[in-house]
Design a protein around this motif. Structure first.
Motif, PDB file in Angstrom:
ATOM      1  N   PHE A  12       2.264   3.161   7.424  1.00 41.46           N
ATOM      2  CA  PHE A  12       1.091   3.281   6.559  1.00 41.46           C
ATOM      3  C   PHE A  12       0.716   1.932   5.951  1.00 41.46           C
ATOM      4  CE2 PHE A  12      -1.183   3.958   2.631  1.00 41.46           C
ATOM      5  CZ  PHE A  12      -2.161   4.866   3.020  1.00 41.46           C
ATOM      6  N   THR A  45      -6.884   1.612   0.977  1.00 39.70           N
ATOM      7  CA  THR A  45      -7.346   0.279   0.587  1.00 39.70           C
ATOM      8  C   THR A  45      -6.286  -0.474  -0.196  1.00 39.70           C
ATOM      9  OG1 THR A  45      -9.475   1.385   0.373  1.00 39.70           O
ATOM     10  CG2 THR A  45      -9.422  -0.894  -0.270  1.00 39.70           C
ATOM     11  N   GLY A  46      -5.154   0.189  -0.468  1.00 40.15           N
ATOM     12  CA  GLY A  46      -4.051  -0.500  -1.133  1.00 40.15           C
ATOM     13  C   GLY A  46      -4.193  -0.579  -2.644  1.00 40.15           C
ATOM     14  N   PHE A  47      -5.116   0.218  -3.225  1.00 39.60           N
ATOM     15  CA  PHE A  47      -5.205   0.248  -4.684  1.00 39.60           C
ATOM     16  C   PHE A  47      -4.053   1.076  -5.238  1.00 39.60           C
ATOM     17  CE2 PHE A  47     -10.064   0.030  -4.095  1.00 39.60           C
ATOM     18  CZ  PHE A  47     -10.055  -1.341  -4.165  1.00 39.60           C
ATOM     19  N   PRO A  49       0.842  -1.201   0.000  1.00 45.63           N
ATOM     20  CA  PRO A  49       0.000   0.000   0.000  1.00 45.63           C
ATOM     21  C   PRO A  49       0.874   1.247   0.000  1.00 45.63           C
ATOM     22  CG  PRO A  49      -0.831  -1.603   1.576  1.00 45.63           C
ATOM     23  CD  PRO A  49       0.485  -2.135   1.062  1.00 45.63           C
ATOM     24  N   GLU A  50       0.575   2.152  -0.929  1.00 44.76           N
ATOM     25  CA  GLU A  50       1.455   3.303  -1.167  1.00 44.76           C
ATOM     26  C   GLU A  50       1.021   4.505  -0.340  1.00 44.76           C
ATOM     27  OE1 GLU A  50       0.475   3.584  -5.195  1.00 44.76           O
ATOM     28  OE2 GLU A  50       1.622   1.819  -5.791  1.00 44.76           O
ATOM     29  N   PRO A 107       0.983   8.509   0.244  1.00 41.77           N
ATOM     30  CA  PRO A 107       1.077   9.581  -0.758  1.00 41.77           C
ATOM     31  C   PRO A 107       2.519  10.084  -0.887  1.00 41.77           C
ATOM     32  CG  PRO A 107      -0.806   9.953   0.666  1.00 41.77           C
ATOM     33  CD  PRO A 107      -0.050   8.787   1.239  1.00 41.77           C
ATOM     34  N   HIS A 142      -5.695   5.024  -1.325  1.00 46.17           N
ATOM     35  CA  HIS A 142      -4.419   4.760  -0.635  1.00 46.17           C
ATOM     36  C   HIS A 142      -4.628   3.775   0.511  1.00 46.17           C
ATOM     37  CE1 HIS A 142      -1.393   7.308  -2.497  1.00 46.17           C
ATOM     38  NE2 HIS A 142      -2.355   8.186  -2.723  1.00 46.17           N
ATOM     39  N   HIS A 150      -2.526   7.328  -8.380  1.00 49.23           N
ATOM     40  CA  HIS A 150      -1.702   8.290  -9.137  1.00 49.23           C
ATOM     41  C   HIS A 150      -1.092   7.658 -10.377  1.00 49.23           C
ATOM     42  CE1 HIS A 150      -2.018  11.117  -5.886  1.00 49.23           C
ATOM     43  NE2 HIS A 150      -1.573  10.220  -5.036  1.00 49.23           N
ATOM     44  N   HIS A 196      -9.435   9.682  -3.227  1.00 55.36           N
ATOM     45  CA  HIS A 196      -7.985   9.619  -3.019  1.00 55.36           C
ATOM     46  C   HIS A 196      -7.565   8.877  -1.746  1.00 55.36           C
ATOM     47  CE1 HIS A 196      -4.229  11.312  -1.317  1.00 55.36           C
ATOM     48  NE2 HIS A 196      -3.783  11.124  -2.549  1.00 55.36           N
TER      49      HIS A 196
END
Lengths: 226, 54
Positions: A196, B49-51, A123-124, A126, B47, B54, B43
């Motif tokens: 995160f 939910t790990g999709f 999971p990224e 920001p 993030h 960007h 947005h």
């Protein structure tokens, strides 16, 4: 039958989505907002003085957080349609579905939709550097599909051959490899990025467990009244 | 899996496929479509939910 799936999915997705949104708000959103201070340049680490790990974060934003609740509920209704669709197939074949074993179904959903993709595409937070979004999405869906098939074979397949095929399906996305960036340029401290990723996965685990519980409960309830 | 599909009625299969198509559609629109308005609105959730975002 479709009406039964739709009704159960709406109720289960709504309940699990609201709880998922609450969990995300408490455990994930503060980490995301903290990361955005680095993404936007308000905070900078490396090469300067040590930075406080406890900056003041923006508070509740009705519009932004309201939309987050709405979209979380939507996504969990989407998950619920897939999960209860699969439950309906199993039910027709004589496999009992209830709230308790629904949790197992939900945990399998977590593995397929959160955990397996995260093994190669965490999971990224920001601001991280990442490869082309379309390429990552294609890989993400491929990883989810392969994991769903693999778990399905483990649960319902017969014999060692099926288990062998399942192992190949589970490992294939990671052997093929997810798209990763050519260069690193993320401004967010690794401490925040790691927290995160693990918080996103932890909340996903709870939320999918709850989704499975509600899906089993509402499916059984709808079956009883139908 | 093949045995599973073979033993269910056509109407069940149609209902299940419809539910899966609808679920897939909702997840794609809410989680993956990159249109600016959708992206901005969803947005934080994407993030969290790990999709890929960007």
């Amino acid at each position: 039958m479709f009406q039964k799936i739709l009704t159960s999915a709406l109720f289960a997705g709504f309940c699990a989505g609201l709880l998922a949104a609450a969990l995300q708000f408490v455990f994930v959103q503060p980490v995301l907002l903290h990361a955005e201070l680095y993404e936007g340049g308000d905070l900078v680490h490396f090469g300067g003085e040590a930075i406080s790990a406890h900056p003041e974060l923006p508070g509740f934003d009705a519009m932004r957080d309201g939309l987050s609740i709405l979209f979380t509920v939507l996504i969990y209704v989407g998950y619920a349609l897939l999960l209860i669709g699969a439950m309906a197939l199993a039910d027709e074949r004589g496999i009992a579905i209830n709230a308790r074993n629904g949790i197992i179904w939900g945990l399998a959903g977590f593995v397929a939709f959160h955990f397996a993709p995260a093994i190669s595409l965490p999971p990224e937070v920001p601001g991280v550097a990442a490869a082309d979004v379309a390429a990552r999405q294609v890989w993400w869906w491929g990883a989810v599909a392969a994991t769903v098939l693999g778990l399905g074979l483990i649960a319902f397949g017969n014999g060692m051959v099926m288990w062998g095929v399942a192992a190949v399906l589970l490992l294939a996305p990671h052997i093929i490899g997810a798209p990763h960036p050519d260069e690193f340029s993320g401004p967010v401290p690794p401490e925040i990025a790691a927290l995160f990723a693990s918080r996103a996965l932890g909340v996903g685990l709870f939320a999918w467990g709850l989704l499975g519980l509600f899906a089993g409960y509402f499916w059984r309830r709808e079956s009883a009244t139908a | 899996m093949t045995a599973l599909v073979q033993t269910v009625s056509k109407s069940t299969l149609l209902s299940v496929v419809s539910a899966i198509v609808l679920g897939f559609g909702i997840i794609t629109v809410a989680g993956h479509v990159q249109a600016a308005t959708l992206h901005d609105a969803a947005h934080d959730v994407r993030h969290a939910t790990g999709f890929p975002c960007h």
